[in-house]
Design a protein around this motif. Structure first.
Motif, PDB file in Angstrom:
ATOM      1  N   VAL A  65       0.818  -1.219   0.000  1.00 43.36           N
ATOM      2  CA  VAL A  65       0.000   0.000   0.000  1.00 43.36           C
ATOM      3  C   VAL A  65       0.849   1.266   0.000  1.00 43.36           C
ATOM      4  O   VAL A  65       0.322   2.362   0.187  1.00 43.36           O
ATOM      5  N   LYS A  66       2.139   1.117  -0.216  1.00 48.42           N
ATOM      6  CA  LYS A  66       3.059   2.253  -0.116  1.00 48.42           C
ATOM      7  C   LYS A  66       2.642   3.423  -1.009  1.00 48.42           C
ATOM      8  O   LYS A  66       2.629   4.568  -0.567  1.00 48.42           O
ATOM      9  N   GLU A  67       2.298   3.156  -2.260  1.00 43.42           N
ATOM     10  CA  GLU A  67       1.890   4.240  -3.160  1.00 43.42           C
ATOM     11  C   GLU A  67       0.606   4.903  -2.667  1.00 43.42           C
ATOM     12  O   GLU A  67       0.473   6.132  -2.709  1.00 43.42           O
ATOM     13  N   ASP A  68      -0.343   4.100  -2.191  1.00 42.89           N
ATOM     14  CA  ASP A  68      -1.595   4.656  -1.666  1.00 42.89           C
ATOM     15  C   ASP A  68      -1.336   5.512  -0.430  1.00 42.89           C
ATOM     16  O   ASP A  68      -1.941   6.570  -0.266  1.00 42.89           O
ATOM     17  N   VAL A  69      -0.454   5.054   0.452  1.00 41.26           N
ATOM     18  CA  VAL A  69      -0.109   5.796   1.658  1.00 41.26           C
ATOM     19  C   VAL A  69       0.507   7.141   1.289  1.00 41.26           C
ATOM     20  O   VAL A  69       0.131   8.180   1.822  1.00 41.26           O
ATOM     21  N   ASN A  70       1.450   7.131   0.367  1.00 42.84           N
ATOM     22  CA  ASN A  70       2.118   8.375  -0.019  1.00 42.84           C
ATOM     23  C   ASN A  70       1.178   9.329  -0.744  1.00 42.84           C
ATOM     24  O   ASN A  70       1.257  10.542  -0.550  1.00 42.84           O
ATOM     25  N   ARG A  71       0.272   8.798  -1.547  1.00 47.42           N
ATOM     26  CA  ARG A  71      -0.724   9.651  -2.217  1.00 47.42           C
ATOM     27  C   ARG A  71      -1.654  10.274  -1.163  1.00 47.42           C
ATOM     28  O   ARG A  71      -1.940  11.464  -1.197  1.00 47.42           O
ATOM     29  N   PHE A  72      -2.104   9.463  -0.208  1.00 45.15           N
ATOM     30  CA  PHE A  72      -2.966   9.952   0.877  1.00 45.15           C
ATOM     31  C   PHE A  72      -2.247  11.027   1.682  1.00 45.15           C
ATOM     32  O   PHE A  72      -2.778  12.098   1.938  1.00 45.15           O
ATOM     33  N   ARG A  73      -1.024  10.752   2.091  1.00 48.29           N
ATOM     34  CA  ARG A  73      -0.250  11.672   2.944  1.00 48.29           C
ATOM     35  C   ARG A  73       0.075  12.984   2.232  1.00 48.29           C
ATOM     36  O   ARG A  73       0.185  14.028   2.867  1.00 48.29           O
ATOM     37  N   SER A  74       0.196  12.950   0.907  1.00 45.41           N
ATOM     38  CA  SER A  74       0.563  14.159   0.154  1.00 45.41           C
ATOM     39  C   SER A  74      -0.486  15.260   0.251  1.00 45.41           C
ATOM     40  O   SER A  74      -0.199  16.418  -0.015  1.00 45.41           O
ATOM     41  N   GLU A  75      -1.702  14.901   0.650  1.00 41.35           N
ATOM     42  CA  GLU A  75      -2.768  15.890   0.792  1.00 41.35           C
ATOM     43  C   GLU A  75      -2.666  16.684   2.092  1.00 41.35           C
ATOM     44  O   GLU A  75      -3.373  17.669   2.275  1.00 41.35           O
ATOM     45  N   PHE A  76      -1.793  16.243   3.005  1.00 43.36           N
ATOM     46  CA  PHE A  76      -1.692  16.861   4.325  1.00 43.36           C
ATOM     47  C   PHE A  76      -0.256  17.319   4.565  1.00 43.36           C
ATOM     48  O   PHE A  76       0.591  16.536   4.967  1.00 43.36           O
ATOM     49  N   HIS A  77      -0.001  18.583   4.295  1.00 42.02           N
ATOM     50  CA  HIS A  77       1.371  19.085   4.424  1.00 42.02           C
ATOM     51  C   HIS A  77       1.474  20.341   5.285  1.00 42.02           C
ATOM     52  O   HIS A  77       2.555  20.780   5.622  1.00 42.02           O
ATOM     53  N   GLU A  78       0.341  20.912   5.689  1.00 43.46           N
ATOM     54  CA  GLU A  78       0.362  22.115   6.511  1.00 43.46           C
ATOM     55  C   GLU A  78       0.242  21.748   7.988  1.00 43.46           C
ATOM     56  O   GLU A  78      -0.735  21.113   8.405  1.00 43.46           O
ATOM     57  N   VAL A  79       1.218  22.137   8.771  1.00 41.58           N
ATOM     58  CA  VAL A  79       1.193  21.864  10.208  1.00 41.58           C
ATOM     59  C   VAL A  79       0.257  22.852  10.876  1.00 41.58           C
ATOM     60  O   VAL A  79       0.313  24.050  10.615  1.00 41.58           O
ATOM     61  N   ARG A  80      -0.608  22.348  11.722  1.00 41.53           N
ATOM     62  CA  ARG A  80      -1.562  23.181  12.440  1.00 41.53           C
ATOM     63  C   ARG A  80      -1.359  22.996  13.941  1.00 41.53           C
ATOM     64  O   ARG A  80      -0.917  21.947  14.382  1.00 41.53           O
ATOM     65  N   TYR A  81      -1.735  24.005  14.685  1.00 45.50           N
ATOM     66  CA  TYR A  81      -1.632  23.948  16.135  1.00 45.50           C
ATOM     67  C   TYR A  81      -2.967  24.324  16.735  1.00 45.50           C
ATOM     68  O   TYR A  81      -3.787  24.977  16.096  1.00 45.50           O
ATOM     69  N   SER A  82      -3.188  23.972  17.983  1.00 45.50           N
ATOM     70  CA  SER A  82      -4.482  24.218  18.618  1.00 45.50           C
ATOM     71  C   SER A  82      -4.810  25.699  18.725  1.00 45.50           C
ATOM     72  O   SER A  82      -5.959  26.079  18.845  1.00 45.50           O
ATOM     73  N   TYR A  83      -3.814  26.556  18.686  1.00 42.43           N
ATOM     74  CA  TYR A  83      -4.073  27.986  18.812  1.00 42.43           C
ATOM     75  C   TYR A  83      -4.157  28.701  17.466  1.00 42.43           C
ATOM     76  O   TYR A  83      -4.348  29.902  17.417  1.00 42.43           O
ATOM     77  N   ASP A  84      -4.036  27.981  16.344  1.00 43.65           N
ATOM     78  CA  ASP A  84      -4.211  28.607  15.031  1.00 43.65           C
ATOM     79  C   ASP A  84      -5.645  29.118  14.907  1.00 43.65           C
ATOM     80  O   ASP A  84      -6.597  28.468  15.309  1.00 43.65           O
ATOM     81  N   ASN A  85      -5.816  30.287  14.365  1.00 44.03           N
ATOM     82  CA  ASN A  85      -7.127  30.910  14.156  1.00 44.03           C
ATOM     83  C   ASN A  85      -7.922  31.035  15.455  1.00 44.03           C
ATOM     84  O   ASN A  85      -9.136  31.009  15.440  1.00 44.03           O
ATOM     85  N   PHE A  86      -7.254  31.175  16.548  1.00 41.84           N
ATOM     86  CA  PHE A  86      -7.919  31.238  17.851  1.00 41.84           C
ATOM     87  C   PHE A  86      -8.911  32.396  17.927  1.00 41.84           C
ATOM     88  O   PHE A  86      -9.998  32.248  18.456  1.00 41.84           O
ATOM     89  N   GLY A  87      -8.558  33.525  17.368  1.00 42.88           N
ATOM     90  CA  GLY A  87      -9.419  34.696  17.422  1.00 42.88           C
ATOM     91  C   GLY A  87     -10.709  34.531  16.646  1.00 42.88           C
ATOM     92  O   GLY A  87     -11.691  35.195  16.915  1.00 42.88           O
ATOM     93  N   GLU A  88     -10.731  33.619  15.677  1.00 41.83           N
ATOM     94  CA  GLU A  88     -11.922  33.403  14.871  1.00 41.83           C
ATOM     95  C   GLU A  88     -12.939  32.512  15.571  1.00 41.83           C
ATOM     96  O   GLU A  88     -14.091  32.469  15.199  1.00 41.83           O
ATOM     97  N   ARG A  89     -12.513  31.774  16.576  1.00 44.70           N
ATOM     98  CA  ARG A  89     -13.413  30.875  17.293  1.00 44.70           C
ATOM     99  C   ARG A  89     -13.840  31.495  18.603  1.00 44.70           C
ATOM    100  O   ARG A  89     -13.090  32.220  19.226  1.00 44.70           O
ATOM    101  N   LYS A  90     -15.041  31.186  19.005  1.00 49.85           N
ATOM    102  CA  LYS A  90     -15.529  31.673  20.283  1.00 49.85           C
ATOM    103  C   LYS A  90     -15.476  30.520  21.284  1.00 49.85           C
ATOM    104  O   LYS A  90     -15.930  29.423  20.992  1.00 49.85           O
ATOM    105  N   ALA A  91     -14.956  30.798  22.421  1.00 53.96           N
ATOM    106  CA  ALA A  91     -14.898  29.783  23.461  1.00 53.96           C
ATOM    107  C   ALA A  91     -16.296  29.551  24.014  1.00 53.96           C
ATOM    108  O   ALA A  91     -17.068  30.480  24.204  1.00 53.96           O
ATOM    109  N   GLU A  92     -16.616  28.281  24.228  1.00 51.55           N
ATOM    110  CA  GLU A  92     -17.905  27.932  24.818  1.00 51.55           C
ATOM    111  C   GLU A  92     -17.684  27.579  26.276  1.00 51.55           C
ATOM    112  O   GLU A  92     -16.668  26.989  26.621  1.00 51.55           O
TER     113      GLU A  92
END
Length: 100
Positions: A65-92
């Motif tokens: 499944v190596k080719e499938d894994v690499n094709r799948f993984r290639s769609e996810f390259h931006e690292v995100r953190y829990s505080y990204d876009n924090f100002g756009e979300r309202k805390a509940e």
């Protein structure tokens, strides 16, 4: 199993089972999927299902499944953190469960 998955670019953490470690120091006993790392790249519940399907195809189906894994993984390259876009979300407010 971890070596087969690694050959297909699915990397897991090997964890030592405490009871087994004393008897067999080189035995890992368990594997662990780094879900935190995957969510950091924007993967959610649907992607976890796809990962499970790839692991199943590799281990149970004995497929390459190596080719499938690499094709799948290639769609996810931006690292995100829990505080990204924090100002756009309202805390509940936290809803605490009352003990019965």
């Amino acid at each position: 199993m971890s070596r087969t998955l690694e050959a297909n670019d699915i990397i897991l953490n090997m964890k030592h089972a405490a009871a087994r470690a004393a008897q067999q120091p080189r035995s890992t006993g368990r594997i662990r999927i780094g879900v935190q790392e995957m969510t950091r790249f924007g993967m959610g519940a649907q992607e976890m299902r796809q990962i499970a399907e790839l692991i199943h195809a590799c281990i149970v189906g004995k497929k390459d499944v190596k080719e499938d894994v690499n094709r799948f993984r290639s769609e996810f390259h931006e690292v995100r953190y829990s505080y990204d876009n924090f100002g756009e979300r309202k805390a509940e407010p936290l809803k605490l469960m009352k003990s019965a």
